[in-house]
Write a protein that holds these residues in place. Structure first.
Motif, PDB file in Angstrom:
ATOM      1  N   GLN A  21       0.847  -1.187   0.000  1.00 45.35           N
ATOM      2  CA  GLN A  21       0.000   0.000   0.000  1.00 45.35           C
ATOM      3  C   GLN A  21       0.887   1.244   0.000  1.00 45.35           C
ATOM      4  O   GLN A  21       1.331   1.697   1.054  1.00 45.35           O
ATOM      5  CB  GLN A  21      -0.916  -0.007   1.218  1.00 45.35           C
ATOM      6  N   ASP A  22       1.155   1.736  -1.214  1.00 42.98           N
ATOM      7  CA  ASP A  22       2.041   2.890  -1.320  1.00 42.98           C
ATOM      8  C   ASP A  22       1.336   4.178  -0.902  1.00 42.98           C
ATOM      9  O   ASP A  22       0.248   4.490  -1.390  1.00 42.98           O
ATOM     10  CB  ASP A  22       2.551   3.048  -2.761  1.00 42.98           C
ATOM     11  N   ILE A  23       1.949   4.890   0.015  1.00 47.89           N
ATOM     12  CA  ILE A  23       1.460   6.199   0.440  1.00 47.89           C
ATOM     13  C   ILE A  23       2.123   7.262  -0.444  1.00 47.89           C
ATOM     14  O   ILE A  23       1.497   8.235  -0.853  1.00 47.89           O
ATOM     15  CB  ILE A  23       1.831   6.446   1.934  1.00 47.89           C
ATOM     16  N   ILE A  24       3.402   7.057  -0.745  1.00 43.99           N
ATOM     17  CA  ILE A  24       4.124   7.908  -1.700  1.00 43.99           C
ATOM     18  C   ILE A  24       4.288   7.109  -2.986  1.00 43.99           C
ATOM     19  O   ILE A  24       4.791   5.977  -2.971  1.00 43.99           O
ATOM     20  CB  ILE A  24       5.510   8.321  -1.125  1.00 43.99           C
ATOM     21  N   LYS A  25       3.805   7.716  -4.088  1.00 40.91           N
ATOM     22  CA  LYS A  25       3.682   6.932  -5.325  1.00 40.91           C
ATOM     23  C   LYS A  25       4.590   7.443  -6.427  1.00 40.91           C
ATOM     24  O   LYS A  25       4.222   8.349  -7.173  1.00 40.91           O
ATOM     25  CB  LYS A  25       2.221   6.957  -5.781  1.00 40.91           C
ATOM     26  N   ASN A  26       5.775   6.878  -6.485  1.00 42.65           N
ATOM     27  CA  ASN A  26       6.679   7.140  -7.601  1.00 42.65           C
ATOM     28  C   ASN A  26       6.967   8.629  -7.806  1.00 42.65           C
ATOM     29  O   ASN A  26       6.765   9.163  -8.897  1.00 42.65           O
ATOM     30  CB  ASN A  26       6.072   6.530  -8.873  1.00 42.65           C
ATOM     31  N   ILE A  27       7.438   9.285  -6.761  1.00 48.61           N
ATOM     32  CA  ILE A  27       7.729  10.717  -6.865  1.00 48.61           C
ATOM     33  C   ILE A  27       9.198  10.933  -7.252  1.00 48.61           C
ATOM     34  O   ILE A  27      10.110  10.345  -6.681  1.00 48.61           O
ATOM     35  CB  ILE A  27       7.420  11.435  -5.529  1.00 48.61           C
ATOM     36  N   SER A  28       9.392  11.768  -8.271  1.00 53.82           N
ATOM     37  CA  SER A  28      10.730  12.221  -8.642  1.00 53.82           C
ATOM     38  C   SER A  28      10.741  13.734  -8.561  1.00 53.82           C
ATOM     39  O   SER A  28       9.886  14.385  -9.174  1.00 53.82           O
ATOM     40  CB  SER A  28      11.084  11.796 -10.065  1.00 53.82           C
TER      41      SER A  28
END
Ligand SMILES: Nc1ncnc2c1ncn2[C@@H]1O[C@H](COP(=O)(O)OP(=O)(O)O)[C@@H](O)[C@H]1O
Ligand SMILES: [Mg+2]
Length: 237
Positions: A33-40
């Motif tokens: 369960q990703d809370i932070i989703k693939n942030i760059s």
């Protein structure tokens, strides 16, 4: 001639490097369960960056990732060029100062002065040096008259200033502040703004997580919106 040109180019590259660089960062408190989703994204010391967005969007989680407190479950975070996975918390603390959403969590010592000097004494800094720096911090943050007080008896604004003094005595290159205006009246908010502006002018990088629109508009040069663990807007003023 050729050499000096190369030097200048190298210098430009160095100053354009982000101090904190996130590449495809994912994080979840629970598996799957990703809370932070693939942030760059890249944060620069030259900016005053604000993170905004609705409650539960992931700002605090992201702040803790950027401060090296949490490590990404996927992707990488470079802090001043070093992967946060390879940095011990003590080593991160020299580079990044982090103010928790609730500053009470950062208070350890029986008096205001000891709370401010705690980290320097722990590091073995010479006593005279510690006293001098503590005095300077207490003056900047208007805590001198409270030096012998028990920190838990302080007001919210005083606790906030105490937490900041304890962070800044380490002279971090970059500050991440989570909701720093919570519980501050207009006057205290104004004082905090001035301090942060001054630090930014002196070259300390700034990232502030805040709902407080007026505070953000007044200070920031870049505003990043976080919704549902994604960056949905990233604007420079
Ligand atoms: N310690 C935790 N354990 C499990 N879930 C958490 C924890 N902290 C935050 N969350 C969840 O992560 C999401 C993002 O929270 P948070 O990063 O605090 O957002 P914000 O700071 O934007 O309000 C929320 O759904 C929240 O419930
Ligand atoms: Mg939060």
């Amino acid at each position: 001639m050729e050499n000096s040109k190369n030097l200048k180019e190298a210098y430009n590259e160095v100053i354009l490097l982000g101090f904190i660089k996130l590449s495809n960062v994912c994080f979840g408190y629970k598996d799957n369960q990703d809370i932070i989703k693939n942030i760059s994204l890249e944060l620069f010391k030259e900016d005053f960056t604000a993170f905004t967005g609705p409650n539960g969007g992931g700002k605090t989680t992201l702040g803790k990732l950027m401060a090296g407190i949490f490590k990404p479950s996927r992707g990488d975070i470079l802090i001043d060029g070093t992967n946060s996975k390879d940095l011990k918390l003590g080593a991160v603390g020299k580079k990044i100062g982090y103010l928790f959403q609730n500053p009470e969590r950062q208070i350890f010592a029986p008096t205001v002065e000891e709370d401010i000097t705690f980290s320097l004494i722990f590091k073995g800094v010479e006593k005279q040096q510690v006293t001098m720096k503590a005095q300077e911090m207490m003056e900047i943050f208007q805590l001198s008259h409270l030096r012998n007080q028990f920190p838990f008896t302080l007001s919210q604004g005083e606790k906030q200033r105490l937490a900041l003094a304890g962070i800044l005595i380490n002279e971090p290159s970059f500050l991440i502040l989570d909701e720093p205006t919570t519980g501050l009246d207009i006057e205290r908010k104004g004082q905090l703004s001035s301090i942060l502006k001054e630090l930014s002018k002196r070259g300390v990088g700034m990232a502030v997580i805040s709902h407080d629109d007026e505070f953000i508009q007044n200070l920031s040069t870049r505003i990043i919106d976080i919704v549902g663990g994604n960056v949905i807007a990233d604007k420079r003023k």
